[in-house]
Design an enzyme around this catalytic site. Sequence first.
Site, PDB file in Angstrom:
ATOM      1  N   CYS A   1      -1.190  -8.290   0.608  1.00  0.00           N
ATOM      2  CA  CYS A   1      -0.626  -9.531   1.169  1.00  0.00           C
ATOM      3  C   CYS A   1       0.817  -9.727   0.675  1.00  0.00           C
ATOM      4  O   CYS A   1       1.686  -8.944   1.034  1.00  0.00           O
ATOM      5  CB  CYS A   1      -1.547 -10.697   0.828  1.00  0.00           C
ATOM      6  SG  CYS A   1      -1.197 -12.142   1.834  1.00  0.00           S
TER       7      CYS A   1
ATOM      8  N   SER B   1     -25.225 -20.735 -28.862  1.00  0.00           N
ATOM      9  CA  SER B   1     -25.366 -21.934 -28.039  1.00  0.00           C
ATOM     10  C   SER B   1     -26.601 -21.853 -27.159  1.00  0.00           C
ATOM     11  O   SER B   1     -26.976 -22.822 -26.525  1.00  0.00           O
ATOM     12  CB  SER B   1     -24.136 -22.062 -27.142  1.00  0.00           C
ATOM     13  OG  SER B   1     -24.148 -21.012 -26.192  1.00  0.00           O
ATOM     14  N   GLY B   2     -27.215 -20.677 -27.092  1.00  0.00           N
ATOM     15  CA  GLY B   2     -28.304 -20.490 -26.141  1.00  0.00           C
ATOM     16  C   GLY B   2     -27.803 -19.865 -24.854  1.00  0.00           C
ATOM     17  O   GLY B   2     -28.573 -19.456 -24.011  1.00  0.00           O
TER      18      GLY B   2
ATOM     19  N   HIS C   1      -6.990  -9.053   2.782  1.00  0.00           N
ATOM     20  CA  HIS C   1      -7.498  -9.038   1.400  1.00  0.00           C
ATOM     21  C   HIS C   1      -8.749  -8.161   1.277  1.00  0.00           C
ATOM     22  O   HIS C   1      -9.839  -8.587   1.659  1.00  0.00           O
ATOM     23  CB  HIS C   1      -7.816 -10.472   0.960  1.00  0.00           C
ATOM     24  CG  HIS C   1      -6.585 -11.281   0.743  1.00  0.00           C
ATOM     25  ND1 HIS C   1      -5.957 -11.354  -0.469  1.00  0.00           N
ATOM     26  CD2 HIS C   1      -5.841 -12.024   1.601  1.00  0.00           C
ATOM     27  CE1 HIS C   1      -4.880 -12.119  -0.373  1.00  0.00           C
ATOM     28  NE2 HIS C   1      -4.792 -12.532   0.885  1.00  0.00           N
TER      29      HIS C   1
ATOM     30  N   GLU D   1     -10.273  -7.448  -1.409  1.00  0.00           N
ATOM     31  CA  GLU D   1     -11.081  -7.839  -2.575  1.00  0.00           C
ATOM     32  C   GLU D   1     -12.132  -8.898  -2.263  1.00  0.00           C
ATOM     33  O   GLU D   1     -13.042  -9.107  -3.048  1.00  0.00           O
ATOM     34  CB  GLU D   1     -10.161  -8.318  -3.710  1.00  0.00           C
ATOM     35  CG  GLU D   1      -9.458  -9.659  -3.503  1.00  0.00           C
ATOM     36  CD  GLU D   1      -8.161  -9.556  -2.687  1.00  0.00           C
ATOM     37  OE1 GLU D   1      -7.997  -8.573  -1.954  1.00  0.00           O
ATOM     38  OE2 GLU D   1      -7.333 -10.491  -2.760  1.00  0.00           O
TER      39      GLU D   1
ATOM     40  N   VAL E   1     -25.379 -17.040 -22.549  1.00  0.00           N
ATOM     41  CA  VAL E   1     -25.336 -15.577 -22.542  1.00  0.00           C
ATOM     42  C   VAL E   1     -24.167 -15.037 -23.382  1.00  0.00           C
ATOM     43  O   VAL E   1     -24.321 -14.037 -24.088  1.00  0.00           O
ATOM     44  CB  VAL E   1     -25.339 -15.019 -21.092  1.00  0.00           C
ATOM     45  CG1 VAL E   1     -24.233 -15.583 -20.275  1.00  0.00           C
ATOM     46  CG2 VAL E   1     -25.269 -13.510 -21.078  1.00  0.00           C
TER      47      VAL E   1
END
Length: 513
Positions: free
Chosen positions: A82, A223-224, A169, A171, A226
């Site tokens: 672009c 923190s729980g 684009h 992506e 991931v």
Amino acid sequence: MNDERILVLDFGSQYAQLIARRVREHNVYCEIVRADISIEAIRRRNPKGIIFSGSPSSVYETGSPRCHRELLDLDIPILGICYGMQLTCHLLGGQVQNSAHREFGRASCEVFGKNGLTDGLPDEMEVWMSHGDKVVELPPGFQAIAKTSTCPYAAMKHESKPVYGLQFHPEVTHTPLGSALLHNFLYKICHCEGTWHIGDFAAHAIDSMRERIGTDRVICGLSGGVDSAVTAALLYRAIGSQLSCILVDNGLLRKDEQRAVIGEFTNHFKADLHVVQGESRFLTSLAGITDPQEKRRRIGHDFIECFKDEARKIKDAKYLAQGTLYPDVIESGAAPDGPAATIKLHHNVGGLPKELGFELVEPLRDLFKDEVRKLGIELGLPEHLVWRHPFPGPGLAVRCLGEVTRPRLDILRDADEILLEEIRNAGLYRQTSQVFAVLLPVQSVGVMGDARTYDSAVVIRSVNTDDFMTADWSRLPYDLLGRISTRIINEVRGVNRVCYDISSKPPATIEWE
Ligand code: XMP
């Protein structure tokens, strides 16, 4: 570690990170750098190829982002997307037409003059356009390799140099064959070998942390979520019993969450775990507070104090581990040669001040969220933890609108538990990005049995999103919504009304506060 890499020059596009993620999905390491990065800094990185991102700017605007013109003579393959294509044309003597009208949406693209970039693609494909300006005359030595009905130069290539441009684009998922195009660029034009594998990353990260940390002790906050779990898992592999973890229970967690995090932790690690029982401290400082920003401020402050007190009890700790991810590094402007800081949409309550005196260990700072999940699986963490929906640092306080009290939190926790149970039973947990209940500071009239009630209203929020910057509400089946509503009203005392939030972000946000 990575002998091959691709650089994305960020001209201010909202898609720069997405381009980098897409490249990495093809097993090629990719870094985002500022558009005006010096030629010397580029040479040091020795990239196999360079991608120019898009931009909201126009090449004719004064002050519009530029790269060094010499980049185009380095013989490193270049793909301009672009604005990246328009800039390439502009720098090499082509013509770009300034236009006030944006072409935005799907377009049918005719592909011709097959070459490395378009190998294996059909003659006609769907692409996603999002541009105002467009190329109207190619620079000398370039030829068109695709067109649409409105865009004669939808893609271009140089006759002999490895320089390519795409007006659309590749992506975004709305260009279904965009991934194949990027694959061709990486493997046929840049001659990448695909050396970026999360397993190799883990082995390398573990070795280098072991070397850096030596016999010292590291503290890691849990923190729980991931990110902190994967950080702890990596560190545990690297240094085992030299790791001490701290879990601050602020009394704002979901139902049984403290027990679940401790259970998961003790199942997977034998490391030292400190649980801070902070409920009464947090709820005392939240008493009477209804302003969302003030709630956040108090929770942040209490968190730091609790963490500090506990960290002091851990003798000889030199390092503090944090689950900082690549988007945080990029958005904070902290990446070497990375783009300038952009305003972050929310501040993370878990951020700890420098005065704690620890050196930081951030093993995930090169990774995107999807890579962290892959890494979690690689390290043997359970799927349900790795795919857990995000949960904000200030926890249920920002979902308990109005004053945060223990009885109100209990109502919210019970409603939230039913909601998540039903979402899981319907097999929709992985298909939704974030699901939670919100307790309103509003009561309404109802009737239960023969009696009139005047009870609270609960809102259900379920969103789908890729990046949490924008989000759409989930089209949950009516039957499921009905079941959730009936169960919450029947099983949670104090609730007589359930509403479904059908606002997207923007203009709403995901959380209510
Ligand atoms: P919003 O509400 O801004 O949320 O659309 C976007 C994402 O960020 C999470 N969020 C937070 N996470 N501390 C966090 O760690 C916070 O203060 C915070 N506020 C929002 C939110 O849950 C969503 O995933």
